[in-house]
Design an enzyme around this catalytic site. Structure first.
Site, PDB file in Angstrom:
ATOM      1  N   ASN A 102     116.759  63.841  37.223  1.00  0.00           N
ATOM      2  CA  ASN A 102     116.988  65.577  36.802  1.00  0.00           C
ATOM      3  C   ASN A 102     117.079  66.412  36.950  1.00  0.00           C
ATOM      4  O   ASN A 102     115.613  66.304  38.040  1.00  0.00           O
ATOM      5  CB  ASN A 102     116.473  65.155  35.158  1.00  0.00           C
ATOM      6  CG  ASN A 102     116.795  66.753  34.384  1.00  0.00           C
ATOM      7  OD1 ASN A 102     117.589  66.951  34.846  1.00  0.00           O
ATOM      8  ND2 ASN A 102     115.988  67.458  33.440  1.00  0.00           N
ATOM      9  N   HIS A 104     115.832  70.589  37.102  1.00  0.00           N
ATOM     10  CA  HIS A 104     115.441  71.049  35.283  1.00  0.00           C
ATOM     11  C   HIS A 104     115.313  72.679  36.001  1.00  0.00           C
ATOM     12  O   HIS A 104     114.591  72.826  37.592  1.00  0.00           O
ATOM     13  CB  HIS A 104     113.851  70.889  34.771  1.00  0.00           C
ATOM     14  CG  HIS A 104     113.373  71.446  33.480  1.00  0.00           C
ATOM     15  ND1 HIS A 104     114.404  71.524  32.362  1.00  0.00           N
ATOM     16  CD2 HIS A 104     112.737  72.620  33.731  1.00  0.00           C
ATOM     17  CE1 HIS A 104     113.920  72.248  31.500  1.00  0.00           C
ATOM     18  NE2 HIS A 104     112.959  73.233  32.231  1.00  0.00           N
TER      19      HIS A 104
END
Ligand code: GRF
Length: 189
Positions: A102, A104
């Site tokens: 991911n 962020h």
């Protein structure tokens, strides 16, 4: 082993597009499919324009229809979350250990967790009077934004910065670093 990616998206898809373009022509990295939980995500248009297969899987289907999800991403050995909002279900984390990554838009653990996405992050950074912010690229585990970090990149802030200019600075970092870090991770296998 070559990398076959499923990119999961929910929104605009600028990171998704950047990843697709970065790996175009790379024989070791294939973008197999872009999966959106939102039928109207602009990311789907971007993927379509770049001739990448797309699919829509709602957040509910993601949680409840394991068969559909696994058949949609069949053959993929990495899942890349590029602005994907739903929580990743445990069965996917178990099937892709350290293979879900991911990005962020803050320096985790600061400004992570529930509700901390998109503009909310940059507004919180502004409200806290931070002198720097950045991006965190990390593996995904069962706890939102808490998986092992792979890389962080920082940008300096001034008192004049607004949530919008903070977002712009973070976006520059995302474009410059996310695909490069992914390539390094894929090379290690
Ligand atoms: C990015 O800021 C990313 O860090 C976050 O969501 C945003 C997605 O933007 N996870 P886009 O859809 O890639 O344009």
């Amino acid at each position: 082993m070559s990398a076959k990616l499923a990119i999961f998206v929910s929104g605009s898809g600028s990171n998704c597009e950047n990843i697709i373009k970065y790996f175009a022509g790379n024989k070791e990295v294939e973008i197999s499919i872009v999966v959106s939980n939102k039928p109207d995500a602009y990311a789907l248009t971007r993927a379509h324009n770049l001739n990448v297969k797309t699919s829509i899987i709602t957040a509910q289907q993601l949680r409840e229809d394991q068969k559909l999800v696994l058949s949609t991403i069949e053959g993929c050995n990495w899942i890349i979350l590029a602005g994907f909002l739903p929580k990743v279900p445990q069965y996917l984390i178990d099937l892709f250990p350290n293979r879900i990554i991911n990005i962020h838009p803050s320096l985790l653990p600061k400004f992570g967790g529930k509700g901390m996405w998109g503009h909310h992050v940059h507004e919180a950074v502004k409200a806290a009077g931070e002198t720097e912010t950045g991006i965190t690229i990390h593996y995904v585990n069962a706890n939102l934004d808490e998986g092992q970090q792979i890389a962080q990149f920082k940008t300096q802030l001034t008192p004049e910065d607004t949530p919008d200019t903070i977002a712009d600075k973070v976006h520059v970092l995302e474009m410059a670093h996310f695909p490069v870090v992914l390539e390094e991770v894929f090379k290690k296998g």
